[in-house]
Design an enzyme around this catalytic site. Structure first.
Site, PDB file in Angstrom:
ATOM      1  N   GLU A  74       0.826  -1.212   0.000  1.00 60.04           N
ATOM      2  CA  GLU A  74       0.000   0.000   0.000  1.00 60.04           C
ATOM      3  C   GLU A  74       0.859   1.261   0.000  1.00 60.04           C
ATOM      4  O   GLU A  74       0.389   2.326  -0.391  1.00 60.04           O
ATOM      5  CB  GLU A  74      -0.974  -0.007   1.179  1.00 60.04           C
ATOM      6  CG  GLU A  74      -0.347  -0.060   2.552  1.00 60.04           C
ATOM      7  CD  GLU A  74      -0.119   1.319   3.156  1.00 60.04           C
ATOM      8  OE1 GLU A  74      -0.747   2.281   2.694  1.00 60.04           O
ATOM      9  OE2 GLU A  74       0.700   1.426   4.063  1.00 60.04           O
ATOM     10  N   HIS A  79      -3.672  -2.879   2.773  1.00 59.70           N
ATOM     11  CA  HIS A  79      -3.121  -2.557   4.093  1.00 59.70           C
ATOM     12  C   HIS A  79      -2.804  -3.837   4.869  1.00 59.70           C
ATOM     13  O   HIS A  79      -1.752  -3.954   5.507  1.00 59.70           O
ATOM     14  CB  HIS A  79      -4.116  -1.713   4.897  1.00 59.70           C
ATOM     15  CG  HIS A  79      -4.130  -0.271   4.524  1.00 59.70           C
ATOM     16  ND1 HIS A  79      -4.865   0.218   3.477  1.00 59.70           N
ATOM     17  CD2 HIS A  79      -3.509   0.816   5.057  1.00 59.70           C
ATOM     18  CE1 HIS A  79      -4.701   1.516   3.378  1.00 59.70           C
ATOM     19  NE2 HIS A  79      -3.881   1.915   4.324  1.00 59.70           N
TER      20      HIS A  79
END
Length: 343
Positions: free
Chosen positions: A10, A309
């Site tokens: 991410e 994430h």
């Protein structure tokens, strides 16, 4: 020295915060390059800098490159994290809950109780709302045997910030968290608030969420009194709890976005997790991974989606801790399992 590429996965602030937290937790020095490389404005923003500096103080870390918008820095702990009174002022509307995400796992490993006061934004976009942190993440930690007391002194919003929250915690080792059974029945609740806006705005958020969920919601709805918030703003947070799961969804008030759209979005997100039979929502799924990796035993849960994430957190945790991770499809869900080495 562990060399890390901040553009991995991410490639945002979560990677930087979690890397430093893990360095403080394990005593392992690290160097992070390409900090927040995948963001429109790369480098350390105020909230990331505040978190890293606070963690550096806890473990007397030797650091280089810690400045606003820095795209590379090093962090070398020189002692085990020390507990005590800690005040962190983000200085902007940067998220207080994101700062706490970095501090809480480290302070659990300290030798004595801690009290942390964080000033900044309590309910801002692209971060957990205060009510999500309090009603979802802290409830999950409670199930892991971790007692964290938290209160909000004053709400703060973009662009002024000015909110203040207090967290008190005792040192403890998280227990494994295992959600194997299909969750249900669910108890659904929530909170919607506004500051310096009519109460009807919060009521409209609530009503739209209830319509999306096809439920009559047990919700706290309030217009905050003068002094209870800095600036104009609001948020809605929903949560659903069962013996085998805990889900949450939230939205923050935005200029130009109707209250009905915010409530409907939060309600629809929670409804999708409920319909899928997930044990954790995708945001909780990435936030609890560090605690599962700290636990001495196997943890397992299902989620509707494994976010970038979460996958980045798994990659990072494997650089510092011996836990083993498995992510596998299970019907229409994903099962995430965290196991001790050799199991």
């Amino acid at each position: 020295m562990i060399e890390l590429d901040g553009a991995h996965g991410e490639g945002g602030g979560q990677l930087a915060r979690l890397a430093v937290a893990l360095g403080a937790l394990t005593g392992k020095p690290l160097r992070l390059a390409n900090v927040r490389a995948n963001r429109a404005r790369p480098g350390l923003a105020a909230q990331h800098l505040a978190a890293v500096r606070a963690l550096a103080g806890l473990c007397d870390a030797r650091c280089a490159g810690l400045e606003l918008r820095s795209t590379a820095f090093s962090f070398a702990p020189r002692r085990r994290p020390e507990a005590g009174e800690l005040r962190v002022d983000v200085g902007t509307a940067g998220s207080a809950t994101l700062v706490l995400q970095a501090l809480v796992p480290v302070l659990l490993a300290a030798r004595a109780p801690s009290r942390v006061v964080v000033s900044g934004g309590t309910d801002v976009r692209q971060a957990p709302t205060w009510d999500y942190f309090h009603e979802v993440l802290l409830r999950l930690l409670g199930r892991m045997g971790v007692g964290v007391r938290a209160s909000v002194v004053r709400r703060g919003y973009y662009p002024r910030g000015g909110g203040e929250v207090v967290v008190e915690l005792e040192p403890s080792a998280p227990r494994p968290l295992v959600f194997e059974e299909k969750p249900g029945p669910w108890r659904i609740a929530g909170a919607a608030h506004v500051a310096n806006l009519p109460l009807s705005v919060a009521e409209r958020m609530r009503d739209a969420a209830a319509l999306a969920l096809h439920e009559t919601l047990d919700m706290r709805v309030e217009a905050l009194a003068r002094g209870a918030a800095m600036g104009t703003g609001g948020a809605i947070t929903l949560w659903a709890e069962s013996e085998a799961g805990l889900l949450g969804a939230s939205r923050v008030a935005e200029r130009g976005v109707r209250a009905e759209a915010l409530g409907a979005a939060a309600g629809s997100e929670l409804a999708a997790d409920l319909a899928a039979g997930a044990a954790l929502d995708m945001h909780a799924a990435d936030q609890v991974l560090v605690y599962m990796a700290m636990a001495k035993g196997r943890s397992s849960f299902t989620t509707r989606a494994v976010s970038s994430h979460a996958r980045t957190a798994i990659w990072l945790l494997e650089q510092f801790l011996p836990a083993q991770f498995s992510v596998a499809p299970e019907d229409a869900l994903w099962r995430v399992t965290v196991s001790p080495p050799g199991s």
